[in-house]
Design an enzyme around this catalytic site. Structure first.
Site, PDB file in Angstrom:
ATOM      1  N   ASN A  90      -4.915 -14.068   4.658  1.00  0.00           N
ATOM      2  CA  ASN A  90      -5.313 -15.236   3.857  1.00  0.00           C
ATOM      3  C   ASN A  90      -4.664 -16.491   4.431  1.00  0.00           C
ATOM      4  O   ASN A  90      -3.952 -16.424   5.427  1.00  0.00           O
ATOM      5  CB  ASN A  90      -4.932 -15.020   2.390  1.00  0.00           C
ATOM      6  CG  ASN A  90      -3.454 -14.780   2.241  1.00  0.00           C
ATOM      7  OD1 ASN A  90      -2.645 -15.644   2.514  1.00  0.00           O
ATOM      8  ND2 ASN A  90      -3.090 -13.559   1.839  1.00  0.00           N
TER       9      ASN A  90
ATOM     10  N   ASP B 143      -4.274  -7.713  -1.824  1.00  0.00           N
ATOM     11  CA  ASP B 143      -4.404  -6.701  -2.883  1.00  0.00           C
ATOM     12  C   ASP B 143      -4.880  -5.364  -2.317  1.00  0.00           C
ATOM     13  O   ASP B 143      -4.622  -4.312  -2.884  1.00  0.00           O
ATOM     14  CB  ASP B 143      -5.402  -7.177  -3.940  1.00  0.00           C
ATOM     15  CG  ASP B 143      -4.823  -8.320  -4.759  1.00  0.00           C
ATOM     16  OD1 ASP B 143      -3.603  -8.274  -5.040  1.00  0.00           O
ATOM     17  OD2 ASP B 143      -5.564  -9.259  -5.104  1.00  0.00           O
TER      18      ASP B 143
ATOM     19  N   LYS C  60     -10.077  -0.291  19.225  1.00  0.00           N
ATOM     20  CA  LYS C  60     -10.847  -1.470  18.809  1.00  0.00           C
ATOM     21  C   LYS C  60     -12.238  -1.054  18.333  1.00  0.00           C
ATOM     22  O   LYS C  60     -12.927  -0.296  19.041  1.00  0.00           O
ATOM     23  CB  LYS C  60     -10.955  -2.429  19.997  1.00  0.00           C
ATOM     24  CG  LYS C  60     -11.613  -3.728  19.649  1.00  0.00           C
ATOM     25  CD  LYS C  60     -11.640  -4.666  20.849  1.00  0.00           C
ATOM     26  CE  LYS C  60     -12.515  -5.860  20.547  1.00  0.00           C
ATOM     27  NZ  LYS C  60     -12.826  -6.628  21.735  1.00  0.00           N
TER      28      LYS C  60
ATOM     29  N   PRO D  69       0.373  -1.642  -3.126  1.00  0.00           N
ATOM     30  CA  PRO D  69       1.293  -1.673  -4.268  1.00  0.00           C
ATOM     31  C   PRO D  69       1.452  -3.113  -4.762  1.00  0.00           C
ATOM     32  O   PRO D  69       1.439  -4.045  -3.956  1.00  0.00           O
ATOM     33  CB  PRO D  69       2.615  -1.160  -3.684  1.00  0.00           C
ATOM     34  CG  PRO D  69       2.481  -1.258  -2.206  1.00  0.00           C
ATOM     35  CD  PRO D  69       1.022  -1.203  -1.897  1.00  0.00           C
TER      36      PRO D  69
ATOM     37  N   LYS E   6      -1.627 -12.775 -16.188  1.00  0.00           N
ATOM     38  CA  LYS E   6      -0.759 -12.099 -15.208  1.00  0.00           C
ATOM     39  C   LYS E   6       0.677 -12.020 -15.709  1.00  0.00           C
ATOM     40  O   LYS E   6       1.380 -11.043 -15.453  1.00  0.00           O
ATOM     41  CB  LYS E   6      -0.820 -12.835 -13.861  1.00  0.00           C
ATOM     42  CG  LYS E   6      -2.134 -12.586 -13.139  1.00  0.00           C
ATOM     43  CD  LYS E   6      -2.261 -13.322 -11.831  1.00  0.00           C
ATOM     44  CE  LYS E   6      -3.639 -13.049 -11.231  1.00  0.00           C
ATOM     45  NZ  LYS E   6      -3.983 -13.888 -10.107  1.00  0.00           N
TER      46      LYS E   6
END
Ligand code: PMT
Length: 422
Positions: A236, A305, A315, A331, A363
């Site tokens: 990310n 996640d 590859k 986890p 959360k």
């Protein structure tokens, strides 16, 4: 800055005990610290005689290290007479090595202040040079470093100087000043060294903020990378800036700070212990080791996640028009820390692109956290990668909205708020 909250008798008691704790910390911080003053070659070097006197007035024990350039402005004898200690000038000095060599000096210091800090010295500090006594000391010490820059106003505004300042500030160096006004070169502008009393006040102010002294803090930062094959991964946009700013703020507040970091291009902040990881599973393993005896855990990392169910050993070839990727859950590091028996004060982040408060509160409850930082990532100027952020700090009873400002300031305010709650 808006504060929402419930004021109960319990809150008042908590505030009183935090004040008492802070007062005790301030007292111990100011009790005869060892301050190493590094003098570099600028005209403001003459003001350091006054700085040394004022530091000694606070009860500090002071030793002076001079760069070769500084000796052109003030003699070592002046500082020796003022401090009652020998002045150190050479990296390889057989007399000094027998007594106070560079490593001993680096260990002796509780604080290091470089004043005046010339443009040249700041660039050497940024580059991590170790070819004279002062630069080597700065590399070898675990003590917090402060600099009081002093230079011509054009040199101050030069992009090279500004980028060097950014580098050292990111590593946790405290920058004091400079002031605006008449300069020795006849020009007027920013670059004049702060007055000795301002430098002492800035150092004292920094010491008085040591509310986390004796506390162990573990912080996660940056992205994780989930390998798909030897050359590809899922990740990310996290740059680590928010987590690193938090690590600097916790270290400044006196905490023993451990930073479990995903792959980022930021330097390790001065005095912080960094543990580098790649994947969420590695981050989980390292956090579970680091978190033992921790007083505070802050999960600011953008942890993936999911990861690939199987890692392709070679590859993946471009053959089929469509391929399927099976992902399995990683986890949840934050939830696992919060579930530990030895209760660590646990702070999470919620990066949300919609229903910010509601999702963040969800959360907070689901992971049984003490606090969550709601971070709107739908706006480009804040959140991922940006130098700025704007967040809401939520606990079960309070909410504090922090307006858009540099991540460094947001981190300081988050840490201040945590200190009140701790
Ligand atoms: O790094 P920067 O570029 O400065 O950007 C900062 C940031 C936007 C990444 C940061 O401010 C932020 O919001 N971090 C949390 C990002 C995130 O993954 O949020 P989340 O809502 O998906 O996760 C909630 C919390 O659980 C987070 O504290 C996260 O660290 C934690 N988590 C999530 C999944 C997982 N497997 N383990 C976790 O510990």
């Amino acid at each position: 800055m808006k504060i929402y909250g419930i004021t109960s008798l319990k809150d008042v008691e908590v505030t009183y005990s935090s004040l008492l704790f802070a007062f005790q910390v301030v007292m111990s911080e100011l009790t005869n610290p060892n301050i190493l003053v590094g003098v570099t070659g600028g005209i403001a070097a003459y003001k350091i005689c006054e700085l040394v006197r004022r530091l000694m007035d606070t009860g500090a024990s002071v030793r002076v290290v001079m760069s070769p350039g500084a000796e052109a402005f003030v003699t070592p004898l002046t500082f020796q007479a003022l401090t009652g200690n020998p002045v150190h000038t050479e990296l390889l000095d057989s007399n000094a090595e027998a007594g106070m060599g560079h490593i001993e000096l680096a260990r002796w210091a509780d604080r290091v202040i470089i004043a005046p800090a010339t443009a040249n010295f700041i660039s050497r500090l940024a580059a991590g040079r170790a070819d004279d006594l002062l630069s080597t000391l700065c590399l070898a010490t675990k003590a917090p470093i402060a600099i009081a820059p002093s230079m011509n106003q054009v040199m101050w505004s030069n992009a090279a100087t500004q980028s060097n300042l950014e580098v050292v500030e990111q590593r946790g160096v405290q920058i004091i000043g400079p002031d605006n006004g008449d300069q020795a070169c006849g020009e007027v502008g920013l670059g004049r060294m702060s007055q000795p009393e301002e430098i002492v006040a800035a150092l004292e102010n920094e010491s008085s903020q040591k509310h986390l002294k004796g506390k162990k803090v573990v912080i996660t930062a940056g992205p994780t990378r989930e390998a798909l094959d030897p050359v590809r991964y899922l990740s990310n946009y996290s740059s680590g800036k928010m987590g690193y700013a938090l690590a600097i703020a916790c270290h400044r507040a006196g905490a023993d700070t451990f930073l479990v970091s995903g792959p980022v291009s930021l330097p390790c902040p001065q005095g912080v212990e960094r543990i580098e990881v790649e994947s969420a599973s590695q981050m989980y393993e390292q956090v579970m080791i680091a978190v033992e005896n921790a007083d505070l855990f802050i999960g600011s990392a953008a942890v993936s996640d999911y990861r690939a169910e199987t890692l392709a050993p070679q590859k993946i070839k471009k053959q089929a028009d469509k391929i399927q990727l099976n992902l399995i859950k990683n986890p949840d590091i934050l939830a696992q820390v919060s579930a530990l028996e030895a209760k660590t004060y646990t702070v999470g982040f919620a990066a949300e692109s919609e229903n910010l408060q509601e999702n963040a509160r969800g959360k907070l409850e689901a992971k049984n956290l003490d606090m969550i930082i709601a971070n709107d990532i739908s706006i480009a100027e804040i959140g991922f990668q940006s130098d700025n952020n704007a967040v809401s700090i939520l606990t079960r009873t309070d909410r504090l909205d922090l307006e858009q400002s540099p991540k460094r300031l947001i981190a300081e305010k988050i840490v201040d708020f945590i200190v009140q709650k701790l």
